[in-house]
Design a protein around this motif. Sequence first.
Motif, PDB file in Angstrom:
ATOM      1  N   SER A   1     -13.252 -82.080  60.422  1.00  0.00           N
ATOM      2  CA  SER A   1     -12.031 -81.491  60.979  1.00  0.00           C
ATOM      3  C   SER A   1     -10.837 -82.336  60.553  1.00  0.00           C
ATOM      4  CB  SER A   1     -12.106 -81.407  62.511  1.00  0.00           C
ATOM      5  OG  SER A   1     -12.186 -82.708  63.076  1.00  0.00           O
ATOM      6  N   SER A   2      -9.691 -81.692  60.496  1.00  0.00           N
ATOM      7  CA  SER A   2      -8.462 -82.415  60.146  1.00  0.00           C
ATOM      8  C   SER A   2      -7.264 -81.677  60.717  1.00  0.00           C
ATOM      9  CB  SER A   2      -8.314 -82.542  58.618  1.00  0.00           C
ATOM     10  OG  SER A   2      -7.960 -81.296  58.052  1.00  0.00           O
ATOM     11  N   ARG A   3      -6.192 -82.413  60.883  1.00  0.00           N
ATOM     12  CA  ARG A   3      -4.923 -81.836  61.350  1.00  0.00           C
ATOM     13  C   ARG A   3      -3.807 -82.494  60.566  1.00  0.00           C
ATOM     14  NH1 ARG A   3      -2.010 -82.439  66.422  1.00  0.00           N
ATOM     15  NH2 ARG A   3      -3.474 -84.123  66.890  1.00  0.00           N
ATOM     16  N   SER A   4      -2.941 -81.663  59.948  1.00  0.00           N
ATOM     17  CA  SER A   4      -1.893 -82.179  59.062  1.00  0.00           C
ATOM     18  C   SER A   4      -0.579 -81.450  59.301  1.00  0.00           C
ATOM     19  CB  SER A   4      -2.292 -81.997  57.589  1.00  0.00           C
ATOM     20  OG  SER A   4      -3.544 -82.571  57.313  1.00  0.00           O
ATOM     21  N   VAL A   5       0.508 -82.141  58.953  1.00  0.00           N
ATOM     22  CA  VAL A   5       1.832 -81.515  58.887  1.00  0.00           C
ATOM     23  C   VAL A   5       2.114 -81.218  57.417  1.00  0.00           C
ATOM     24  CG1 VAL A   5       4.300 -81.792  59.323  1.00  0.00           C
ATOM     25  CG2 VAL A   5       2.637 -82.787  60.906  1.00  0.00           C
ATOM     26  N   THR A   6       2.409 -79.976  57.121  1.00  0.00           N
ATOM     27  CA  THR A   6       2.655 -79.576  55.735  1.00  0.00           C
ATOM     28  C   THR A   6       4.015 -78.909  55.595  1.00  0.00           C
ATOM     29  OG1 THR A   6       1.734 -77.328  55.895  1.00  0.00           O
ATOM     30  CG2 THR A   6       0.181 -79.136  55.488  1.00  0.00           C
ATOM     31  N   GLY A   7       4.559 -78.985  54.412  1.00  0.00           N
ATOM     32  CA  GLY A   7       5.755 -78.214  54.098  1.00  0.00           C
ATOM     33  C   GLY A   7       5.369 -76.798  53.697  1.00  0.00           C
ATOM     34  N   THR A   8       6.349 -75.916  53.654  1.00  0.00           N
ATOM     35  CA  THR A   8       6.120 -74.535  53.236  1.00  0.00           C
ATOM     36  C   THR A   8       7.211 -74.123  52.270  1.00  0.00           C
ATOM     37  OG1 THR A   8       5.041 -73.867  55.293  1.00  0.00           O
ATOM     38  CG2 THR A   8       6.025 -72.128  53.983  1.00  0.00           C
ATOM     39  N   LEU A   9       6.802 -73.610  51.112  1.00  0.00           N
ATOM     40  CA  LEU A   9       7.738 -73.046  50.144  1.00  0.00           C
ATOM     41  C   LEU A   9       7.076 -71.824  49.523  1.00  0.00           C
ATOM     42  CD1 LEU A   9      10.335 -73.079  48.500  1.00  0.00           C
ATOM     43  CD2 LEU A   9       9.229 -74.634  46.891  1.00  0.00           C
ATOM     44  N   ALA A  10       7.671 -70.651  49.733  1.00  0.00           N
ATOM     45  CA  ALA A  10       7.076 -69.405  49.246  1.00  0.00           C
ATOM     46  C   ALA A  10       8.173 -68.451  48.787  1.00  0.00           C
ATOM     47  CB  ALA A  10       6.229 -68.751  50.337  1.00  0.00           C
ATOM     48  N   ILE A  11       7.766 -67.485  47.950  1.00  0.00           N
ATOM     49  CA  ILE A  11       8.673 -66.425  47.507  1.00  0.00           C
ATOM     50  C   ILE A  11       8.016 -65.084  47.812  1.00  0.00           C
ATOM     51  CG2 ILE A  11       9.773 -67.803  45.720  1.00  0.00           C
ATOM     52  CD1 ILE A  11       8.008 -66.370  43.662  1.00  0.00           C
ATOM     53  N   GLY A  12       8.852 -64.068  48.028  1.00  0.00           N
ATOM     54  CA  GLY A  12       8.303 -62.753  48.325  1.00  0.00           C
ATOM     55  C   GLY A  12       9.369 -61.681  48.341  1.00  0.00           C
ATOM     56  N   ASN A  13       8.965 -60.503  48.779  1.00  0.00           N
ATOM     57  CA  ASN A  13       9.871 -59.368  48.951  1.00  0.00           C
ATOM     58  C   ASN A  13       9.621 -58.737  50.306  1.00  0.00           C
ATOM     59  OD1 ASN A  13       9.477 -59.393  45.756  1.00  0.00           O
ATOM     60  ND2 ASN A  13      11.405 -58.355  46.209  1.00  0.00           N
ATOM     61  N   GLN A  14      10.709 -58.298  50.953  1.00  0.00           N
ATOM     62  CA  GLN A  14      10.591 -57.579  52.218  1.00  0.00           C
ATOM     63  C   GLN A  14      11.500 -56.360  52.175  1.00  0.00           C
ATOM     64  OE1 GLN A  14      10.532 -59.725  56.054  1.00  0.00           O
ATOM     65  NE2 GLN A  14      12.139 -58.333  56.739  1.00  0.00           N
ATOM     66  N   TRP A  15      10.904 -55.205  52.453  1.00  0.00           N
ATOM     67  CA  TRP A  15      11.648 -53.955  52.428  1.00  0.00           C
ATOM     68  C   TRP A  15      11.870 -53.476  53.856  1.00  0.00           C
ATOM     69  CZ3 TRP A  15       7.479 -55.193  49.364  1.00  0.00           C
ATOM     70  CH2 TRP A  15       7.767 -55.379  47.996  1.00  0.00           C
ATOM     71  N   GLN A  16      13.105 -53.016  54.106  1.00  0.00           N
ATOM     72  CA  GLN A  16      13.497 -52.650  55.460  1.00  0.00           C
ATOM     73  C   GLN A  16      13.963 -51.201  55.490  1.00  0.00           C
ATOM     74  OE1 GLN A  16      13.611 -54.835  58.342  1.00  0.00           O
ATOM     75  NE2 GLN A  16      13.824 -52.842  59.337  1.00  0.00           N
ATOM     76  N   TRP A  17      13.419 -50.432  56.450  1.00  0.00           N
ATOM     77  CA  TRP A  17      13.914 -49.093  56.718  1.00  0.00           C
ATOM     78  C   TRP A  17      14.719 -49.166  58.024  1.00  0.00           C
ATOM     79  CZ3 TRP A  17       9.584 -50.347  54.122  1.00  0.00           C
ATOM     80  CH2 TRP A  17       9.359 -49.701  52.895  1.00  0.00           C
ATOM     81  N   GLU A  18      14.847 -48.085  58.750  1.00  0.00           N
ATOM     82  CA  GLU A  18      15.635 -48.144  59.982  1.00  0.00           C
ATOM     83  C   GLU A  18      15.115 -49.247  60.902  1.00  0.00           C
ATOM     84  OE1 GLU A  18      18.331 -46.809  60.965  1.00  0.00           O
ATOM     85  OE2 GLU A  18      18.684 -45.394  59.323  1.00  0.00           O
ATOM     86  N   ASN A  19      13.871 -49.156  61.293  1.00  0.00           N
ATOM     87  CA  ASN A  19      13.261 -50.190  62.121  1.00  0.00           C
ATOM     88  C   ASN A  19      11.968 -50.735  61.521  1.00  0.00           C
ATOM     89  OD1 ASN A  19      14.562 -48.140  64.455  1.00  0.00           O
ATOM     90  ND2 ASN A  19      14.933 -50.321  64.748  1.00  0.00           N
ATOM     91  N   PHE A  20      11.353 -49.988  60.649  1.00  0.00           N
ATOM     92  CA  PHE A  20      10.089 -50.407  60.038  1.00  0.00           C
ATOM     93  C   PHE A  20      10.338 -51.386  58.904  1.00  0.00           C
ATOM     94  CE2 PHE A  20       6.742 -49.647  56.806  1.00  0.00           C
ATOM     95  CZ  PHE A  20       5.653 -50.096  57.537  1.00  0.00           C
ATOM     96  N   ALA A  21       9.505 -52.430  58.824  1.00  0.00           N
ATOM     97  CA  ALA A  21       9.627 -53.445  57.773  1.00  0.00           C
ATOM     98  C   ALA A  21       8.255 -53.704  57.148  1.00  0.00           C
ATOM     99  CB  ALA A  21      10.196 -54.741  58.327  1.00  0.00           C
ATOM    100  N   MET A  22       8.262 -53.957  55.843  1.00  0.00           N
ATOM    101  CA  MET A  22       7.047 -54.282  55.113  1.00  0.00           C
ATOM    102  C   MET A  22       7.361 -55.397  54.130  1.00  0.00           C
ATOM    103  SD  MET A  22       4.642 -51.807  52.731  1.00  0.00           S
ATOM    104  CE  MET A  22       5.960 -51.496  51.539  1.00  0.00           C
ATOM    105  N   GLY A  23       6.512 -56.422  54.077  1.00  0.00           N
ATOM    106  CA  GLY A  23       6.795 -57.556  53.200  1.00  0.00           C
ATOM    107  C   GLY A  23       5.546 -58.210  52.661  1.00  0.00           C
ATOM    108  N   VAL A  24       5.732 -58.990  51.589  1.00  0.00           N
ATOM    109  CA  VAL A  24       4.632 -59.726  50.965  1.00  0.00           C
ATOM    110  C   VAL A  24       5.133 -61.105  50.554  1.00  0.00           C
ATOM    111  CG1 VAL A  24       2.886 -59.785  49.163  1.00  0.00           C
ATOM    112  CG2 VAL A  24       3.698 -57.583  50.015  1.00  0.00           C
TER     113      VAL A  24
END
Length: 228
Positions: free
Chosen positions: A152-175
């Motif tokens: 077992s292990s526990r770590s603090v990591t950074g996060t760096l990611a790229i993606g796309n998110q599409w938005q309609w009136e209220n519905f959202a979809m992203g990757v």
Amino acid sequence: MTSKSFFVYVTLSMLVALPAFSAPYQEEQIVIIPKPKGILEDSSEHHRIDKEHIVMAQIFGAASAPAMGVGITIGSYQDRNNILQFEISSGNASVGSDIIGPRYDMHVDTLGMNLKHFFGNSFYTKTGVDIRSMKLKGTYNDFDNNGVTTGSSRSVTGTLAIGNQWQWENFAMGVDWIGINPVINTMETNFRSTNTNLTEKTSIEKEWKNLARGYGGQLMRFHLGMSF
């Protein structure tokens, strides 16, 4: 004085005196008009305007590869191009065979906070910090070696990611298409093995510690949700 000389004298006198009777020169006033920022009607950027909150579910993908799993994201819009998010995910990965040789089962949980920043309509970068918890169980079914390894292990990591998110009136979809999680600090690492092969046991422990302290990756994190 001849008439020709008199004409030249009068002309020169008028040219000398002309500046005194001329109006002072005024520099032309130039006004710089900012170029208007255009947002396409019914676009994702348009539909992010005036949104305050977002809730999304991770349907599949790896928050910390190779463990594929699910998760949930809760976010607060700072403006149409910035969302402050809290994310939690859980995933599993298995490597090896149940019949012969070693088999490893890994479970990974992540809890983090990040900022999603949009560049234009749908493309974004995501930067933040996660707490990553990992558990490992390894079993051996060799003819000359039967044993169980746990870690077992526990770590603090950074996060760096790229993606796309599409938005309609209220519905959202992203990757989140791809990302990395560099380890900032390893807070805890545990390892226990009943493996009877000392050489193999030492090798597995070294690999586990390298995995626990090493980089993680994000891959194809697909989200569906609502903004309001």
